[in-house]
Design an enzyme around this catalytic site. Structure first.
Site, short mmCIF file in Angstrom:
data_model
loop_
_atom_site.label_atom_id
_atom_site.label_comp_id
_atom_site.label_asym_id
_atom_site.label_seq_id
_atom_site.Cartn_x
_atom_site.Cartn_y
_atom_site.Cartn_z
N SER A 82 40.45 27.98 68.37
CA SER A 82 41.85 27.93 67.97
C SER A 82 42.06 26.74 67.06
CB SER A 82 42.76 27.81 69.20
OG SER A 82 44.11 27.58 68.81
N TYR A 130 44.82 23.43 78.02
CA TYR A 130 44.46 24.51 77.09
C TYR A 130 43.89 23.95 75.79
CZ TYR A 130 44.81 28.28 73.73
OH TYR A 130 44.52 29.18 72.74
#
Length: 224
Positions: free
Chosen positions: A139, A152
């Site tokens: 990401s 995360y």
């Protein structure tokens, strides 16, 4: 002879879009996710629409022994995985002092542990064959820290660092290891992560099919 791709988290979002793109190139599919119904629907669509072989595993790869069980079963069936896509993952929104430890440990199991185990199980044989590839879905958030989603963001930093290191290690073997680093994308991810900020929901301008087209074009994972 058709090559085979294994995709985790294949029942929706980025995983499903990746599967849709690989199947158009007539890859045989190994689809892994927790949702058996969705996987079987995809399998039927791919078999009837593209004439490819589809193997389904409705399993949670983060659970102890599940990844090894999948690898063992594929070996028994004589299925060689040419490309591995580690896509399964989820996020959690909230202050670290208030979020639930159990959820965060589950996230680490999915985003880090399962990805590492799957790579360990399938990458060595690719190197021995001197062909194949691994795509890890990281990401953009892997490049910097993220308050309110601290764990995360940290998991994606691991995925990015791990992938870059492996790409260096396998250089010259004929195998590629690449990281796909999407930003906010129109999938079910934001809904599952919890009460994400309104600005994040408004920013979902990337459609997952558009994102994956760009990602696969930039990666040699999907090249024959």
């Amino acid at each position: 002879m058709n090559k085979t791709v294994l995709i985790t988290g294949a029942s929706g979002g980025i995983g499903k879009e990746l599967a849709n793109r690989f199947v158009k190139d007539r890859y045989n599919m190994v689809l892994v996710a927790r949702s058996e119904g969705k996987l079987e629907e995809l399998a039927k669509e791919y078999r009837e629409g593209y004439g490819v072989q589809v193997t389904v595993y409705a399993k949670d790869v983060s659970l102890p022994g599940m990844a090894e069980e999948i690898a063992s079963d594929l070996k028994k069936k004589g299925i060689t995985v040419d490309y591995l896509v580690n896509n399964a993952g989820f996020g959690l929104y909230g202050e670290f002092l208030e979020t639930q430890l159990e959820q965060e440990m589950n996230m680490i199991d999915v985003n880090i542990k399962a990805l590492t185990i799957m790579t360990k199980l399938f990458l060595p044989d690719m190197v021995k064959r001197r062909q194949g590839g691994v795509m890890n879905v990281a990401s953009l958030v892997g490049f910097f820290p993220g308050p309110m989603m601290s764990v995360y963001y940290a998991t994606k930093a691991y995925v990015l660092s791990f992938t870059e290191a492996l790409e260096n290690e396998v250089n010259g073997t004929g195998v590629t290891v690449t990281a796909l680093c999407p930003g906010l994308t129109s999938t079910g991810f934001v809904d599952r992560s919890g009460r994400a900020p309104r600005r994040c929901r408004m920013a979902l301008s990337w459609k997952s099919d558009r994102l994956l087209k760009k990602g696969i074009e930039a990666s040699c994972v999907a090249r024959r």
